[in-house]
Design an enzyme around this catalytic site. Structure first.
Site, PDB file in Angstrom:
ATOM      1  N   SER A 141      15.032  15.169  -4.521  1.00  0.00           N
ATOM      2  CA  SER A 141      16.150  16.043  -4.153  1.00  0.00           C
ATOM      3  C   SER A 141      16.191  16.246  -2.647  1.00  0.00           C
ATOM      4  O   SER A 141      16.514  15.335  -1.926  1.00  0.00           O
ATOM      5  CB  SER A 141      16.161  17.365  -4.907  1.00  0.00           C
ATOM      6  N   CYS A 185      13.158  17.769  -8.192  1.00  0.00           N
ATOM      7  CA  CYS A 185      13.338  17.489  -9.610  1.00  0.00           C
ATOM      8  C   CYS A 185      12.056  16.905 -10.178  1.00  0.00           C
ATOM      9  O   CYS A 185      11.252  16.333  -9.450  1.00  0.00           O
ATOM     10  CB  CYS A 185      14.479  16.498  -9.814  1.00  0.00           C
ATOM     11  N   HIS A 226      17.186  25.482   8.751  1.00  0.00           N
ATOM     12  CA  HIS A 226      18.104  25.904   9.809  1.00  0.00           C
ATOM     13  C   HIS A 226      17.359  26.964  10.609  1.00  0.00           C
ATOM     14  O   HIS A 226      16.818  27.901  10.034  1.00  0.00           O
ATOM     15  CB  HIS A 226      19.392  26.496   9.210  1.00  0.00           C
TER      16      HIS A 226
END
Length: 154
Positions: free
Chosen positions: A89, A109, A94
């Protein structure tokens, strides 16, 4: 016209409005999602694109994930965004160096990865003294797990 329940959804097993769960409803775990907020981080590390690339790479490795691609961008006057595409995934970060803050998202996953380990690596590497980690399992009801779903016509 297709029924609303057949549309694609970020969590395909979850209806738009909650419904009571029955005890005999089976679900399949598709993965684990961690949302991490890091506070009081080292501002210089939050603003160092190369450092963050190395930290994300280490985090993916420590989680047992397969790194496919890594893109980062440094903003002016400050801040970095990074996105690691994993075979399992993704990891995203940020940063706000002026506030000593980083927002991290780790979704993996399968059952062979450990996203919490990626979170621990990033917290340690960024020198965070306060963290807020929320973790939950992504589940798909067995009744639709093997059903092909199509988007609604535009």
């Amino acid at each position: 016209m297709a029924k609303a329940s057949s549309c694609l959804h970020p969590d395909p097993g979850r209806p738009a409005t909650p419904v009571p769960q029955r005890e005999n409803v089976q679900t399949d775990m598709v993965g684990k999602h961690c949302i991490l907020e890091l506070y009081d981080c080292d501002s210089s590390r939050l603003d160092d694109e190369a450092f963050l690339r190395n930290a994300i790479t280490s985090a993916a490795k420590r989680a047992g994930a397969t790194l496919l691609n890594l893109i980062t961008h440094r903003f002016e006057p400050q801040g970095v965004t990074g996105l690691a595409l994993l075979a399992e995934s993704h990891i995203s970060i940020h940063t706000w160096p002026e506030s000593g803050y980083a927002a991290v998202d780790v979704f993996t996953c399968g059952d062979h990865t450990m996203p919490e380990r990626a979170c621990a690596v990033l917290s340690e590497e960024l020198g965070s003294t306060r963290q807020n980690l929320r973790s939950f399992r992504r589940r798909t009801p067995s009744a639709i797990a093997d059903t092909q779903r199509e988007p609604l016509p535009a």
